[in-house]
Each structure stands twice: as C-alpha cells, then as structure tokens.
Design an enzyme around this catalytic site. Structure first.
Site, PDB file in Angstrom:
ATOM      1  N   CYS A 174       0.974  -1.141  -0.245  1.00  0.00           N
ATOM      2  CA  CYS A 174      -0.088   0.089  -0.126  1.00  0.00           C
ATOM      3  C   CYS A 174       1.003   1.306  -0.164  1.00  0.00           C
ATOM      4  O   CYS A 174       1.749   1.296   0.917  1.00  0.00           O
ATOM      5  CB  CYS A 174      -0.905  -0.215   1.248  1.00  0.00           C
ATOM      6  SG  CYS A 174      -1.888   1.365   1.544  1.00  0.00           S
TER       7      CYS A 174
ATOM      8  N   CYS B 204      -0.739   3.980  -6.388  1.00  0.00           N
ATOM      9  CA  CYS B 204      -1.421   3.249  -5.442  1.00  0.00           C
ATOM     10  C   CYS B 204      -1.962   1.888  -6.048  1.00  0.00           C
ATOM     11  O   CYS B 204      -1.837   1.693  -7.384  1.00  0.00           O
ATOM     12  CB  CYS B 204      -3.078   4.030  -5.435  1.00  0.00           C
ATOM     13  SG  CYS B 204      -4.154   3.242  -4.671  1.00  0.00           S
TER      14      CYS B 204
END
Length: 261
Positions: A75, A185
C-alpha cells in the site's frame, strides 16, 4: 533455516495490493503467502497519519501471529506514512515498502514532464516530497485519484463513473505534455485497461509491482529465507468485508477467508 518455510505476509487497505501479490507470486512461486485486505477501513488515503499508523500496526500484528517471515506493505499510503515507524517497532523482521516509481519515470522522460496519480495520503507524505525533490528539473503533475479506490473495492473498474473520473484526472496531464504516468496506488493497476483508452500511445504507464517483487526476492535471499522446498506455495487471503470482488479478481483459485480484524 527452518523459518525459510514461513510465509510472506502482505497487507493493503483492501484488494489493490493483490496487484503486488501477483508479481511476488509470479517471481517466487514456491513461497507461501498470506494477504490481508483491510477493506473495511479503505481507503487509507483519506485518513490521518496517526490513523494510518494504527491500522498498519494492527495489520502487522495479524501477520506476525501467522508467523510471517517478511512483511510487504502493499500500500503506497501505508508505506509513505508508516513504514519508518514499523521498521523501528518491529526491528527483527524485514519490511518491503511500495512507493510511487518516480525515479524511473523522471530519469526516462523526454518531455521533462511526468504525471502521478495517487491518493491524498501518498501525495501529502514527507517521503513522497523527499523523493520528488531529488528531481528538480522535472515537472511533476500531481493528481489525487478521489473516488477510484472505492470504485475498485466495489468491483466497478469498467464503469462509466470510473471512466469519467479517469478522464477528468488524466486529460489535463496529457495537455500538460506528460510522457510517463506513474500509478501511485496499488489499486490502480486494475484500471490500466481503462487508462489506456484515455492516454495516447506514446505515454508510458509505470507501477511498482515488479520492482517490489524483485526487492522481496533480494531481501529473502540475503537473509537465507528463500523457500527451497520446490513445492508450489499456498496462498491464503483474509478480508474483513464482502469477499465477492476479491474472489472474482483471484478467479477463485485461492483460499479467501472472511475475518474480523
């Protein structure tokens, strides 16, 4: 070493980090993996640094309870906001982070202009600003991907709403003359088919998946933690929300467990 047979642990604020898992599984097919999808708390990108750190610690504790030998923070937001603290708190276990691939884009651009699509949490982080500051001659067009993570979590990768959002984010970058788009992302690789419909062919799309997989292998190798059993690794996925979309993108090939964490 006996703990070389322990699993690789990965976590993300939902299903997006499975794009990283796929690269690791492809490069290291003999490794057992445990993936934690904290979909209940997605997206991390809109949360404060303290919230992101607290959630990351909770995820790490879960994976350590499963005897993970290395933890991949799959992440961008958690990496850029929490990995320094995680490494300090859990100094005996190696961590692999994921951050936007600014360097390869900045060193390859011909137009001296690159775009980055990322979460607010990543773009506001000290780590991101520190990385960008190394390339003062490069124009970096930053864009927060408001709403994209939630659409992906809900399985709407191909929806008109997703396409409309992407056009509003990407078309100004095209007009600004970018020749590289950095996906900041781990959810966003699932939007590449949509993105390619919007971007001209000369614009390159970069994400961090392959680099993270290579780094994971390098660290395991350096610490004699590679699984040399020769057996195909088992993959287990934990999610604290509706597992439908996760099961769909995994094509029902792996064990998905719904858990409260």
């Amino acid at each position: 070493m006996e703990n070389s047979k322990y699993p690789i642990g990965l976590f993300d604020s939902g299903i997006g980090g499975t794009s990283i898992w796929k690269e690791i599984h492809s490069l290291l097919p003999n490794e057992d993996t445990i993936y934690l999808a904290d979909s209940k708390n997605a997206p991390y990108g809109q949360r404060s640094k303290d919230e992101i750190l607290d959630l990351s610690i909770k995820n790490v504790e879960f994976l350590l309870d499963k005897n993970c030998k290395i933890i991949v923070v799959a992440c961008n937001t958690a990496t850029t906001n929490a990995i320094k603290e995680l490494r300090a708190k859990y100094s005996k276990i190696p961590f692999i982070g994921i951050e936007p691939a600014i360097k390869p884009a900045a060193t390859s651009t011909k137009t001296q202009t690159i775009g980055i699509l990322a979460t607010k949490g990543t773009l506001n982080s000290d780590l991101f600003h520190s990385t960008v500051s190394n390339f003062k001659d490069i124009r970096v067009i930053e864009q927060v991907g408001h709403g994209l993570v939630r659409l992906i979590e809900d399985g709407h990768m191909d929806s008109r709403e997703t396409e409309s959002l992407l056009r509003s984010y990407l078309e100004p970058m095209v007009e600004a003359g970018i020749d590289y788009l950095v996906l900041g992302c781990s959810h966003y690789p699932y939007l590449v088919p949509q993105i390619k419909k919007i971007l001209p062919n000369h614009i390159n799309i970069i994400d961090s998946g392959e680099a993270v997989a290579r780094q994971t292998k390098n660290i395991l190798q350096s610490k004699n933690l590679l699984n040399m059993s020769g057996k195909e690794g088992e993959a287990v996925f934990y999610i604290n929300n509706d597992p439908t979309v996760l099961t769909k993108i995994l094509k029902a090939k792996h064990k998905v467990i719904t858990a409260d964490f």
